[in-house]
Design a protein around this motif. Structure first.
Motif, mmCIF file in Angstrom:
data_model
loop_
_atom_site.group_PDB
_atom_site.id
_atom_site.type_symbol
_atom_site.label_atom_id
_atom_site.label_comp_id
_atom_site.label_asym_id
_atom_site.label_seq_id
_atom_site.Cartn_x
_atom_site.Cartn_y
_atom_site.Cartn_z
ATOM 1 N N ASN A 153 86.322 43.494 53.685
ATOM 2 C CA ASN A 153 85.427 42.451 54.505
ATOM 3 C C ASN A 153 85.601 41.156 53.808
ATOM 4 O O ASN A 153 84.511 40.623 53.911
ATOM 5 C CB ASN A 153 84.083 43.001 54.991
ATOM 6 N N VAL A 154 86.465 40.750 53.336
ATOM 7 C CA VAL A 154 86.174 39.296 52.902
ATOM 8 C C VAL A 154 86.706 38.122 53.690
ATOM 9 O O VAL A 154 86.777 37.120 53.293
ATOM 10 C CB VAL A 154 87.015 39.270 51.359
ATOM 11 N N VAL A 155 86.874 38.210 55.045
ATOM 12 C CA VAL A 155 87.335 37.177 55.826
ATOM 13 C C VAL A 155 86.163 37.405 57.011
ATOM 14 O O VAL A 155 85.955 36.140 57.409
ATOM 15 C CB VAL A 155 88.487 37.770 56.522
ATOM 16 N N LEU A 156 85.703 38.428 57.294
ATOM 17 C CA LEU A 156 84.551 38.341 58.420
ATOM 18 C C LEU A 156 84.603 37.726 59.494
ATOM 19 O O LEU A 156 83.811 36.785 59.886
ATOM 20 C CB LEU A 156 83.260 37.939 57.555
ATOM 21 N N GLY A 157 85.765 37.913 60.098
ATOM 22 C CA GLY A 157 86.107 37.168 61.494
ATOM 23 C C GLY A 157 86.263 35.741 61.306
ATOM 24 O O GLY A 157 85.933 34.769 62.235
ATOM 25 N N GLY A 158 86.598 35.175 60.086
ATOM 26 C CA GLY A 158 86.669 33.775 59.747
ATOM 27 C C GLY A 158 85.532 33.179 59.188
ATOM 28 O O GLY A 158 85.634 32.047 58.762
ATOM 29 N N PRO A 160 78.783 39.967 44.602
ATOM 30 C CA PRO A 160 78.969 39.364 43.249
ATOM 31 C C PRO A 160 78.379 40.342 42.294
ATOM 32 O O PRO A 160 79.003 40.570 41.072
ATOM 33 C CB PRO A 160 78.247 37.963 43.307
ATOM 34 N N HIS A 161 77.224 40.880 42.408
ATOM 35 C CA HIS A 161 76.579 42.089 41.637
ATOM 36 C C HIS A 161 77.639 43.286 41.615
ATOM 37 O O HIS A 161 77.821 43.670 40.354
ATOM 38 C CB HIS A 161 75.198 42.359 42.150
ATOM 39 N N TYR A 162 78.010 43.651 42.424
ATOM 40 C CA TYR A 162 78.921 44.763 42.532
ATOM 41 C C TYR A 162 80.137 44.456 41.760
ATOM 42 O O TYR A 162 80.493 45.324 40.925
ATOM 43 C CB TYR A 162 79.122 45.294 43.878
ATOM 44 N N LEU A 163 80.706 43.275 41.683
ATOM 45 C CA LEU A 163 81.997 42.754 41.066
ATOM 46 C C LEU A 163 81.472 42.911 39.736
ATOM 47 O O LEU A 163 82.302 43.615 38.739
ATOM 48 C CB LEU A 163 82.646 41.503 41.485
ATOM 49 N N GLU A 164 80.465 42.473 39.271
ATOM 50 C CA GLU A 164 79.944 42.620 37.826
ATOM 51 C C GLU A 164 79.893 44.062 37.409
ATOM 52 O O GLU A 164 80.422 44.065 36.283
ATOM 53 C CB GLU A 164 78.642 41.583 37.395
ATOM 54 N N GLN A 173 78.389 33.988 52.267
ATOM 55 C CA GLN A 173 78.061 33.159 51.124
ATOM 56 C C GLN A 173 78.334 34.165 49.902
ATOM 57 O O GLN A 173 78.867 33.858 48.962
ATOM 58 C CB GLN A 173 76.564 32.791 51.180
ATOM 59 N N GLY A 174 77.935 35.423 50.059
ATOM 60 C CA GLY A 174 78.132 36.568 49.159
ATOM 61 C C GLY A 174 79.762 36.772 48.900
ATOM 62 O O GLY A 174 79.960 36.913 47.768
ATOM 63 N N VAL A 175 80.209 36.778 49.928
ATOM 64 C CA VAL A 175 81.914 37.060 49.718
ATOM 65 C C VAL A 175 82.430 35.663 49.156
ATOM 66 O O VAL A 175 83.166 35.837 48.405
ATOM 67 C CB VAL A 175 82.612 37.253 51.265
ATOM 68 N N ARG A 176 82.112 34.656 49.412
ATOM 69 C CA ARG A 176 82.613 33.212 48.855
ATOM 70 C C ARG A 176 82.429 33.239 47.377
ATOM 71 O O ARG A 176 82.961 32.992 46.496
ATOM 72 C CB ARG A 176 81.912 32.011 49.525
ATOM 73 N N THR A 177 81.031 33.679 46.995
ATOM 74 C CA THR A 177 80.705 33.662 45.554
ATOM 75 C C THR A 177 81.641 34.624 44.760
ATOM 76 O O THR A 177 82.040 34.432 43.715
ATOM 77 C CB THR A 177 79.328 34.171 45.283
ATOM 78 N N THR A 178 81.781 35.960 45.419
ATOM 79 C CA THR A 178 82.726 36.947 44.873
ATOM 80 C C THR A 178 83.914 36.450 44.773
ATOM 81 O O THR A 178 84.771 36.659 43.743
ATOM 82 C CB THR A 178 82.543 38.300 45.705
ATOM 83 N N LEU A 179 84.523 35.892 45.855
ATOM 84 C CA LEU A 179 86.220 35.249 45.637
ATOM 85 C C LEU A 179 86.269 34.333 44.711
ATOM 86 O O LEU A 179 87.227 34.073 43.830
ATOM 87 C CB LEU A 179 86.656 34.645 46.824
ATOM 88 N N GLU A 180 85.029 33.149 44.347
ATOM 89 C CA GLU A 180 85.255 32.474 43.129
ATOM 90 C C GLU A 180 85.085 33.206 41.937
ATOM 91 O O GLU A 180 85.840 32.744 40.962
ATOM 92 C CB GLU A 180 83.750 31.494 43.311
ATOM 93 N N LEU A 181 84.461 34.040 41.814
ATOM 94 C CA LEU A 181 84.215 34.909 40.358
ATOM 95 C C LEU A 181 85.672 35.427 40.339
ATOM 96 O O LEU A 181 86.050 35.574 39.308
ATOM 97 C CB LEU A 181 83.212 36.217 40.672
#
Ligand code: SAM
Length: 222
Positions: A166-171, A146-150, A184-192
């Protein structure tokens, strides 16, 4: 489908389409020999990054997460002679291996490897007026995505492409309890990505040599 079949198809595509060459294979060999973990992008994922940079006409590229410089080489080869790629890496040993691989690939004139936690090197880059970047590839610690996206939004221009690996991480993206802070970091980023009006984005699942994963792709629209 099995992992064996996914790898076989990757091999078939690599031979047919020439996704790697001796400099890239040497980068992989030297990274393995130096004990780096086998977590670089595959040859085809690297080729996709290369093509995205060319399609975008990228002159300045930012990469977060260098490892042995394998994806760096794919990306830097898309730059014009006066182009520049800055890649950020936490581990000094990884950076050292990457620098040697990048030199062997003949790309020292356009690539700079910066060592340190990206959340410390990104503000330095901003203070130096290091942007604006045309393409950002995010491929480091997932809890900080999320910080890297910002930071990408601060350092990249309108029209820039952002790729997040790596936004799937094997499910595990569907199961943050199992996937922990990475999922959790990936999910927050996808929501952003979904809610930020400055971004148009999608996410694509992939299978291949590195198993089941995927990437998100975004463009900065305003
Ligand atoms: N992009 C590389 C490739 O495909 O060839 C692979 C990068 S690997 C998946 C992730 C890298 O990010 C590792 O080398 C790791 O040391 C680095 N890393 C992890 N946390 C970091 C941080 N906070 N800042 C910068 N780099 C970090």
């Amino acid at each position: 489908m099995s992992q064996q079949q996914w790898s076989a198809v990757d091999g078939y595509f690599t031979d047919l389409l020439g996704a790697d060459d001796e400099a890239l294979r040497a980068a992989q060999r030297e990274s393995d020999a130096a004990g780096l973990p086998p977590i670089a992008v595959t040859a085809h994922q690297g080729r996709l990054l290369h093509l995205l940079a060319r399609i975008r006409g990228a002159r300045r590229i930012l990469e977060i997460g260098t490892l042995g410089g394998y994806s760096t080489i794919h990306l830097a080869r898309a730059l014009p002679e006066d182009g520049r790629l800055v890649t950020l890496e936490y581990a000094p040993h990884h950076a050292e291996v990457a620098r040697a691989n990048i030199a062997r690939a003949g790309l020292v004139d356009r690539v700079e490897v910066r060592v340190g936690p990206a959340l410390e090197t990104l503000p330095v880059l901003e203070a130096e007026d290091g942007g604006p970047f045309d393409l950002v590839f995010i491929d480091a610690d997932k809890d900080n995505y999320p910080h890297y996206l910002e930071w990408s939004l601060r350092l990249a221009r309108v029209g820039a492409v952002i790729v997040l690996d790596n936004v799937v991480l094997g499910g595990d993206v569907l199961d943050p309890a199992a996937g922990g802070v990475r999922a959790q970091g990936v999910r927050t980023t996808l929501e952003l990505l979904a809610k930020d009006p400055r971004l148009d984005a999608t996410a694509v699942q992939t299978v291949g040599d590195k198993g089941w994963d995927g990437f998100a792709l975004a463009v900065i629209t305003g």
